[in-house]
Write an enzyme that holds these catalytic residues in place. Structure first.
Site, short mmCIF file in Angstrom:
data_model
loop_
_atom_site.label_atom_id
_atom_site.label_comp_id
_atom_site.label_asym_id
_atom_site.label_seq_id
_atom_site.Cartn_x
_atom_site.Cartn_y
_atom_site.Cartn_z
N GLU A 132 -46.21 -68.46 87.17
CA GLU A 132 -45.30 -69.48 86.64
C GLU A 132 -43.82 -69.09 86.69
O GLU A 132 -42.98 -69.74 86.08
CB GLU A 132 -45.70 -69.87 85.20
CG GLU A 132 -46.44 -71.18 85.09
CD GLU A 132 -47.90 -71.11 85.54
OE1 GLU A 132 -48.39 -70.01 85.87
OE2 GLU A 132 -48.55 -72.17 85.60
N TYR A 136 -42.47 -66.23 85.53
CA TYR A 136 -42.03 -65.30 84.48
C TYR A 136 -41.84 -63.89 85.07
O TYR A 136 -42.07 -63.67 86.26
CB TYR A 136 -43.05 -65.28 83.34
CG TYR A 136 -43.12 -66.58 82.56
CD1 TYR A 136 -42.03 -67.03 81.83
CD2 TYR A 136 -44.27 -67.36 82.57
CE1 TYR A 136 -42.08 -68.22 81.11
CE2 TYR A 136 -44.34 -68.56 81.85
CZ TYR A 136 -43.24 -68.98 81.13
OH TYR A 136 -43.29 -70.17 80.42
N ARG A 163 -53.26 -63.14 85.38
CA ARG A 163 -52.98 -64.51 85.85
C ARG A 163 -52.01 -64.41 87.02
O ARG A 163 -50.84 -64.08 86.87
CB ARG A 163 -52.39 -65.36 84.72
CG ARG A 163 -52.14 -66.76 85.16
CD ARG A 163 -52.54 -67.76 84.11
NE ARG A 163 -52.20 -69.11 84.53
CZ ARG A 163 -51.73 -70.04 83.72
NH1 ARG A 163 -51.54 -69.77 82.45
NH2 ARG A 163 -51.48 -71.23 84.18
N HIS A 180 -42.12 -72.66 87.04
CA HIS A 180 -41.58 -73.74 86.21
C HIS A 180 -40.40 -74.45 86.88
O HIS A 180 -40.14 -75.61 86.63
CB HIS A 180 -41.15 -73.21 84.84
CG HIS A 180 -42.32 -72.89 83.95
ND1 HIS A 180 -43.41 -73.71 83.84
CD2 HIS A 180 -42.57 -71.84 83.14
CE1 HIS A 180 -44.29 -73.19 83.00
NE2 HIS A 180 -43.80 -72.05 82.57
N GLN A 192 -47.11 -86.42 77.13
CA GLN A 192 -46.19 -87.01 76.15
C GLN A 192 -46.18 -86.31 74.80
O GLN A 192 -45.13 -86.14 74.20
CB GLN A 192 -46.54 -88.49 75.95
CG GLN A 192 -45.95 -89.39 77.00
CD GLN A 192 -46.36 -90.83 76.78
OE1 GLN A 192 -47.13 -91.36 77.55
NE2 GLN A 192 -45.85 -91.45 75.77
FE1 SF4 Z 1 -51.14 -83.67 76.48
FE2 SF4 Z 1 -52.95 -85.07 75.14
FE3 SF4 Z 1 -51.52 -86.25 77.06
FE4 SF4 Z 1 -53.40 -84.45 77.63
S1 SF4 Z 1 -53.70 -86.45 76.71
S2 SF4 Z 1 -51.38 -84.51 78.50
S3 SF4 Z 1 -53.18 -83.01 75.95
S4 SF4 Z 1 -50.74 -85.41 75.15
#
Ligand code: SF4
Ligand code: NAP
Length: 685
Positions: free
Chosen positions: A172, A174, A222, A260, A347
């Site tokens: 990612e 880092y 990872r 990222h 979201q």
């Molecule tokens: Fe994030 Fe929940 Fe949307 Fe999945 S469903 S991307 S865990 S907010």
């Protein structure tokens, strides 16, 4: 002997795996996620409740969010760190709780390198990242040696705290990843230049952590399986790094996808499910240790298929575990169809984290709030009406039903879903179907009576129910512009519901989330085409972002991810404000939409004043000058207004009534707020 029902359908996913002296009960890893929970008051308590719920839900192995091995490695000031015995002692509460439920848990060690959001920011070289305003300092050889010692100390403390192992975060973009590629490493000493030198840091870390922790401790590395940045690693370099870390003592290779700062999306809804499975498949052919597949694997059927095909030995899911803590238990008990599937919207998880708030989940507002919501039934069952079967109404009805209330859910149209039925038409957002499947299933399971095509009056409701939840949603705002009644004008609901078709030249009034989504929809469909909900096919996705899955080219990029595409239409988005358009777009997905539209030549004009609409198109005034936006179609995406007349009538009649979602507040409405309000009101009833 009884056999778990899920074993027949998911034999690979549910098979145990022995790693050194530890046996994982199945092949599901809850992947590492920086939730920011541990930065809250009582953080460890909340984090323990969060992870324990996932252990109870039978995740095979849990990997914590990243802990810095020293202060320079902190992802942000106040972030998780493990440098002292006292911290290790506290963490035993977490490891004990996970173990009590048959889970295993590894601590991720993450040094943020040049992504650290702080003045004290280090990297192999002083090459600043375009996503961090802080300038990194090139580490001295002594600082590198000290950092290795700090990692070893951190791993030792994790062992003392009762963790079953550690994951060394090498992907990612880092610190460790920065050392491995020329993109960020221009050193000329033993830590840079040749490939062997660039791989020295991960190899030394694996060797020295193994030496310090002994043969029984799990070490997961990872690896960045595709960097997706210019001058990143080629496939052959990644193969050799994998072989080197295996030889140095790693037990498992987890796969990270993209830095990222990559200009290629890697986990959000526009990415096809399991798009990256080629990466673990490749690694499996060069190492003998188990390999983990990750990113955009959200259903048990897909996970099973990847394992059965031999593309990986384990499946990592981070967001799907936010969405449903009982993912694996439901699979084992033969209830896979009851899983609350992550819809990759970002979201409530990433977008909240990126705006300095703790994660939760749009489809499961309980996530990371396990200490806030109880599972207990209501003290007194009541007769509850919920009016409106959009996101908020569905959540309220399902949760009220689960708590033992007798619930009737009224919906004026012929199907559940409300605005979600429109959102699902945007490319990739067809994932929202999972949410409707889940909540549709829950209302049936909890005995909610669903009554479609009915809009009850306040008097009818007052006569039959103890309380009413009004989730009657919104209707599109139609601005007063001369010519707004012209046949070429339509609302976004007309367009996305398939009631109307758009022509080749389209002007969009409104540059909010829906204006951008409508533009994306138009750019991925042809004029005259019947609307259909779809995601990008894999080949289409790889071509869209110039991804080279053979990894012959450095970074796995075959060209500029932002190279222009042939537009299917001429689209112009307009806004009255002079401020940046799309201000309400999600932090982690807005850039994907902006890039997609920019590649297709979509014009965005701000600071307009709408004058009129006629046969020629949309007439606007910008900076005092008249302009004509030639358009065959004008789509109105000018926000919404609440449908709240029923609530006002209920209040007037004195019945106990609650208003939620868009009906309560149309501005900034989204499914996230609606579902959370629905859930909270169901707990208050
Ligand atoms: Fe994030 Fe929940 Fe949307 Fe999945 S469903 S991307 S865990 S907010
Ligand atoms: P919004 O984001 O508030 O945008 C409404 C747009 O309409 C603004 O550009 C506004 O700009 C314009 N507008 C408002 N009143 C107007 C009027 N009277 N005449 C002309 N233009 C007017 O609302 P939305 O696009 O309907 O989205 C609703 C919610 O869903 C938002 O919270 C949004 O974030 C969310 N959503 C997000 C996404 C995403 O992140 N991808 C997608 C869909 C929806 P001006 O007033 O300056 O003209």
């Amino acid at each position: 002997m009884t056999t778990d029902p899920g074993l027949i359908r998911f034999p690979h996913l549910l098979s145990p795996l022995k790693l050194r002296q530890t046996t994982l009960r199945n092949r599901v890893i809850m992947g590492s996620m920086h939730t920011r929970l541990d930065m809250e008051e009582n953080g460890l308590h909340k984090m323990t409740a969060f992870l324990t719920a996932r252990a109870k839900g039978e995740a095979g192995l849990i990997i914590t969010g990243g802990y810095a091995p020293n202060t320079a490695g902190l992802i942000e000031p106040g972030g998780p760190i493990l440098t002292e015995r006292a911290q290790a002692r506290e963490l035993t509460r977490l490891t004990d709780a996970v173990h009590q439920h048959g889970g295993k848990v590894c601590l991720q060690i993450l040094h943020a390198g040049r992504y650290a959001k702080q003045e004290e920011c280090f990297g192999p070289s002083n090459v600043r990242s375009r996503i961090n305003r802080f300038q990194p300092q090139a580490m001295t050889a002594a600082q590198i040696e000290q950092t290795i010692e700090d990692y070893v100390r951190c791993a030792g403390l994790a062992q003392e705290a009762g963790f079953d192992g550690v994951e060394i975060m090498g992907s990612e973009g880092y610190l460790i990843n920065e050392f491995t590629v020329l993109y960020t490493n221009d050193r000329t000493d033993e830590w840079g230049g040749t490939e062997e030198n660039r791989h020295r840091l991960p190899v030394d870390l694996c060797k020295r952590i193994r030496a310090a922790t002994g043969p029984g401790f799990i070490i997961i590395y990872r690896i960045s399986a595709i960097d997706l940045v210019e001058n990143g690693a080629t496939g052959e370099e990644i193969d050799r790094l994998a072989q080197r870390v295996e030889a140095a003592g790693a037990d498992v290779l987890n796969t990270g996808i993209g830095w990222h700062e990559a200009r290629v999306p890697t986990i959000a809804y526009p990415i096809p499910r399991a798009a990256w499975r080629f990466a673990p498949r490749r690694l499996k052919s060069v190492v003998t240790i188990p390999v983990v597949a990750s990113n955009r694997i959200n259903t048990p059927a897909l996970a099973e298929e990847i394992l059965a095909a031999g593309d990986s030995d384990l499946i990592s899911m981070a967001r799907p575990m936010l969405a449903d803590p009982d993912f694996v238990r439901k699979v084992r008990e033969g209830n896979a169809d009851r899983i609350n599937i992550c819809i990759a919207c970002n979201q409530a998880c990433l977008d909240r984290i990126f705006s300095d708030r703790s994660a939760t989940c749009l489809v499961n507002p309980r996530a990371c709030r396990e200490t806030e919501f109880d599972e207990a039934p209501a003290k007194t069952p009541r007769r509850i009406a919920v009016v409106g079967a959009g996101a908020g109404g569905l959540a309220a009805a399902a949760e009220a039903g689960r708590r033992g209330h007798k619930v009737t859910l009224f919906e004026a149209s012929g199907r559940i879903g409300g605005q979600i039925n429109l959102a699902r038409m945007v490319p990739g957002k067809v994932e929202f179907d999972e949410m409707l499947r889940y909540y549709g299933g829950r209302i049936a399971e909890h005995g909610v009576e669903l009554r479609l095509n009915i809009a009850p009056s306040a008097d009818e409701l007052a006569a039959k129910f103890d309380a009413v939840v009004v989730a009657s949603g919104v209707h599109p705002r139609v601005p007063e512009i001369p010519g707004i009644e012209h046949p070429k004008v339509m609302t976004y609901t007309d367009l996305l519901s398939g009631k109307r078709n758009a022509g080749r030249r389209v002007a969009i009034i409104g540059a909010g989330g829906i204006g951008f989504d409508v533009a994306e929809y138009l750019c991925h469909s042809q004029p005259g085409e019947r609307p259909k909900a779809r995601g990008l096919e894999l080949a289409e996705f790889l071509a869209e972002w110039n991804i080279d899955p053979s990894l012959v080219k450095p970074g796995g990029l075959s060209g500029d991810p932002l190279a222009p595409r042939q537009p299917t239409r001429e689209v112009t988005i307009l806004q009255r404000k002079a401020s940046r358009p799309g201000a309400t777009l999600g932090v982690s997905t807005g850039w994907i939409l902006r890039s997609s539209l920019a590649k297709r030549g979509v014009k965005i004009i701000t600071g307009v004043s709408y004058r009129s609409i006629d046969d020629a198109g949309l007439h606007v005034l910008v900076d005092g000058t008249q302009h004509l936006i030639e358009a065959d179609t004008v789509v109105v995406c000018a926000g919404q207004e609440s449908n709240r007349s029923l609530f006002d009538a209920l209040q007037a009649s004195g019945i106990e009534a609650y208003l939620i979602g868009g009906a309560k507040e149309a501005a900034e409405l989204d499914a996230l707020r609606a579902v959370e309000e629905g859930m909270r009101i169901a707990h208050a009833l």
